[in-house]
Design an enzyme around this catalytic site. Structure first.
Site, mmCIF file in Angstrom:
data_model
loop_
_atom_site.group_PDB
_atom_site.id
_atom_site.type_symbol
_atom_site.label_atom_id
_atom_site.label_comp_id
_atom_site.label_asym_id
_atom_site.label_seq_id
_atom_site.Cartn_x
_atom_site.Cartn_y
_atom_site.Cartn_z
ATOM 1 N N ASP A 50 -24.090 -23.923 34.618
ATOM 2 C CA ASP A 50 -23.342 -22.671 34.507
ATOM 3 C C ASP A 50 -22.827 -22.241 35.880
ATOM 4 O O ASP A 50 -23.172 -22.806 36.915
ATOM 5 C CB ASP A 50 -24.233 -21.589 33.891
ATOM 6 C CG ASP A 50 -23.468 -20.602 33.037
ATOM 7 O OD1 ASP A 50 -22.258 -20.404 33.282
ATOM 8 O OD2 ASP A 50 -24.076 -20.018 32.124
ATOM 9 N N GLU A 103 -24.685 -17.942 24.243
ATOM 10 C CA GLU A 103 -25.171 -17.403 25.516
ATOM 11 C C GLU A 103 -24.498 -16.087 25.873
ATOM 12 O O GLU A 103 -25.127 -15.188 26.445
ATOM 13 C CB GLU A 103 -24.950 -18.441 26.622
ATOM 14 C CG GLU A 103 -25.646 -18.138 27.936
ATOM 15 C CD GLU A 103 -24.770 -17.407 28.944
ATOM 16 O OE1 GLU A 103 -25.255 -17.128 30.048
ATOM 17 O OE2 GLU A 103 -23.592 -17.117 28.620
ATOM 18 N N GLU A 104 -23.225 -15.951 25.541
ATOM 19 C CA GLU A 104 -22.478 -14.751 25.939
ATOM 20 C C GLU A 104 -22.954 -13.486 25.223
ATOM 21 O O GLU A 104 -22.684 -12.376 25.692
ATOM 22 C CB GLU A 104 -20.979 -14.952 25.685
ATOM 23 C CG GLU A 104 -20.332 -16.069 26.504
ATOM 24 C CD GLU A 104 -20.236 -15.744 27.991
ATOM 25 O OE1 GLU A 104 -20.616 -14.622 28.386
ATOM 26 O OE2 GLU A 104 -19.798 -16.611 28.756
ATOM 27 N N HIS A 130 -15.341 -14.455 33.064
ATOM 28 C CA HIS A 130 -14.999 -13.304 32.214
ATOM 29 C C HIS A 130 -13.718 -12.588 32.660
ATOM 30 O O HIS A 130 -13.353 -11.566 32.075
ATOM 31 C CB HIS A 130 -16.130 -12.271 32.145
ATOM 32 C CG HIS A 130 -17.398 -12.800 31.554
ATOM 33 N ND1 HIS A 130 -18.377 -11.981 31.042
ATOM 34 C CD2 HIS A 130 -17.865 -14.062 31.384
ATOM 35 C CE1 HIS A 130 -19.393 -12.714 30.599
ATOM 36 N NE2 HIS A 130 -19.093 -13.986 30.805
ATOM 37 N N ASP A 175 -16.539 -20.322 33.354
ATOM 38 C CA ASP A 175 -17.777 -20.016 32.623
ATOM 39 C C ASP A 175 -17.662 -20.462 31.164
ATOM 40 O O ASP A 175 -17.277 -19.680 30.317
ATOM 41 C CB ASP A 175 -18.036 -18.508 32.715
ATOM 42 C CG ASP A 175 -19.311 -18.074 32.033
ATOM 43 O OD1 ASP A 175 -20.162 -18.934 31.758
ATOM 44 O OD2 ASP A 175 -19.453 -16.865 31.764
ATOM 45 N N ASP A 229 -19.708 -21.253 24.028
ATOM 46 C CA ASP A 229 -19.052 -19.977 23.755
ATOM 47 C C ASP A 229 -18.529 -19.396 25.067
ATOM 48 O O ASP A 229 -19.040 -19.701 26.147
ATOM 49 C CB ASP A 229 -20.002 -18.998 23.069
ATOM 50 C CG ASP A 229 -21.278 -18.742 23.861
ATOM 51 O OD1 ASP A 229 -21.875 -19.721 24.343
ATOM 52 O OD2 ASP A 229 -21.673 -17.566 24.005
ATOM 53 N N HIS A 276 -23.404 -23.943 27.687
ATOM 54 C CA HIS A 276 -22.983 -23.234 26.471
ATOM 55 C C HIS A 276 -21.479 -23.381 26.259
ATOM 56 O O HIS A 276 -20.708 -23.443 27.223
ATOM 57 C CB HIS A 276 -23.380 -21.757 26.520
ATOM 58 C CG HIS A 276 -22.721 -20.948 27.598
ATOM 59 N ND1 HIS A 276 -21.507 -20.312 27.417
ATOM 60 C CD2 HIS A 276 -23.098 -20.658 28.871
ATOM 61 C CE1 HIS A 276 -21.178 -19.666 28.521
ATOM 62 N NE2 HIS A 276 -22.125 -19.867 29.425
#
Length: 426
Positions: free
Chosen positions: A180, A156-157, A394, A122, A91, A89
């Site tokens: 991931d 995805e987030e 994150h 990530d 995003d 992903h």
């Protein structure tokens, strides 16, 4: 072929600055979700990159400003050789104004052997590794007998199933890797589903009638929906404790399967008895369970609890499960993913890992969730396997080891060639 792979792996070392620059380019695209709807730029760039390498490109909007990109490299003997999906992903987690980054999160820097920037761990670091590995394979004029499909997805987030849309579009393979964050462990995952439980009274009462509802002789059959929801919340806590005692899965601490009463909304005005109440819950479940199964368990439990309550028997709770987006409809589903250590794809990935790392990979379960569950749910054997670790995902000053990016690129390069050059077992 082994010597050719070894030569390409040496090129990864020799050209690691190109790999790092590729990761920096991806990170420089500002794609936080929320707010989302900001991935057109990076997806167009990736589509162009893959197109130059000879991939056929399928690009379509999942939401305005948020397209998926799928690149397919048709194998020379697709019918007889294994096919592969590599998924990731684009995003990234949001960056809040009060976060104390030491530099602009979207202008990545290198420091002490680390690449620092939002998405480094990530999972734009992992995406860069996959793209660079494919570039080296194509530049070496290696023809893969099996199909190679690269999926660059959105959402995805925030629980937006870009990967589910790929599955619905018909993309399938004999094996899939979600690149991931896994610290290069081969992982499965538990699942997550959100749900709304709503109680709505068939009648609305003034606040002044409360005494008549709660005291002997009042003569009014009514109740506060908020107070009845409190009874359901207590019941969910009992079910959660029952799960923690009766259910388990290797790699998860007891009680990891939780029911979180996350948000409650109810009532209309202080002058009324609350005639409606909504509870938003988040449910974590184990890899050997499905989201439909756990939703049914919760509904059954709450319905039996309601049967024992005179008012709830007449004002039944209503359930709404999942959703397509935490942004659009305040709901999400991440299906679980169970890894079969004996699957040919897992064994081949283990071998590729061992060649580079000189040790067996750890096969375990992620403590988070990824889009891998959607691939598994579609009948595609799948693992999570990527660089970076969850402690950095994150986080403020998010980072990934450059050495790990180099190692991962070597491994994924070896695996792509090995797997897509392997004849299907009859």
């Amino acid at each position: 072929m082994d010597q050719q792979i070894y030569s390409l792996q040496k090129k990864v070392e020799e050209h690691k600055e190109e790999l790092i620059q590729l990761a920096k380019t991806l990170i420089s695209y500002q794609t936080p979700a929320p707010p989302a709807r900001n991935t057109e730029g990076i997806q167009s760039w990736i589509a162009g990159y893959l197109n130059e390498l000879g991939f056929s490109i399928d690009k379509w909007d999942v939401y305005p400003g948020d397209p998926n990109v799928v690149g397919k490299l048709k194998g020379t003997d697709s019918a007889d050789y294994y096919s592969l999906i590599i998924n990731g992903h684009v995003d990234v987690a949001e960056v809040k104004e009060d976060e104390e980054w030491k530099h602009d999160p979207f202008h990545p820097i290198e420091k002490n052997g680390l690449l620092i920037g939002r998405g480094a761990s990530d999972m734009k670091g992992g995406m860069a590794c996959v793209l660079f590995a494919v570039k080296l394979i194509r530049e070496a004029s290696i023809e893969l007998p099996g199909d190679l499909i690269l999926q660059s997805v959105i959402g995805e987030e925030v629980g937006e199933a870009g990967t589910l849309e790929c599955c619905k579009r018909g993309y399938h393979a004999d094996f899939a890797i979600v690149a991931d964050t896994s610290d290069m462990h081969i992982q499965g995952q538990g699942g997550v589903i959100t749900g709304w439980i709503e109680i709505k009274s068939s009648q609305t009462f003034h606040d002044g009638t409360r005494r008549n509802m709660i005291h002997a002789g009042g003569g009014t059959f009514g109740a506060s929906a908020i107070e009845k929801m409190a009874k359901i919340i207590a019941g969910l806590g009992e079910l959660e404790r029952h799960w923690s005692i009766m259910k388990s899965y290797p790699g998860f601490k007891p009680g990891t399967n939780t029911i979180n009463p996350a948000v409650i909304e109810g009532g209309r005005h202080a002058a009324f008895i609350a005639d409606e109440c909504r509870l938003w819950i988040t449910v974590h479940f184990y890899p050997n369970e499905t989201h439909d199964q756990v939703a049914a368990e919760i509904e059954d439990y709450v319905n039996r609890l309601s049967d024992s309550d005179i008012w709830l028997r007449e004002n039944r709770p209503v359930f709404k499960w999942g959703g397509s987006s935490m942004i659009e409809d305040r709901g999400e589903i991440f299906p679980a993913l169970e890894v079969d250590p004996g699957h040919p794809g897992v064994l081949a990935l283990t071998a590729s890992h061992q060649k580079v790392k000189r040790e067996c990979p750890i096969i375990d379960v992620s403590q988070s969730v990824t889009d891998g569950g959607w691939l598994y749910d579609a009948g595609i054997p799948c693992v999570i396997y990527g660089p970076g670790d969850l402690h950095n995902a994150h986080s403020v000053n998010e980072k990934v080891s450059i050495e790990q990016l180099v190692e991962y690129t070597k491994i994924i390069l070896d695996f792509i060639i090995s797997w897509c050059s392997r004849k299907k077992e009859q």
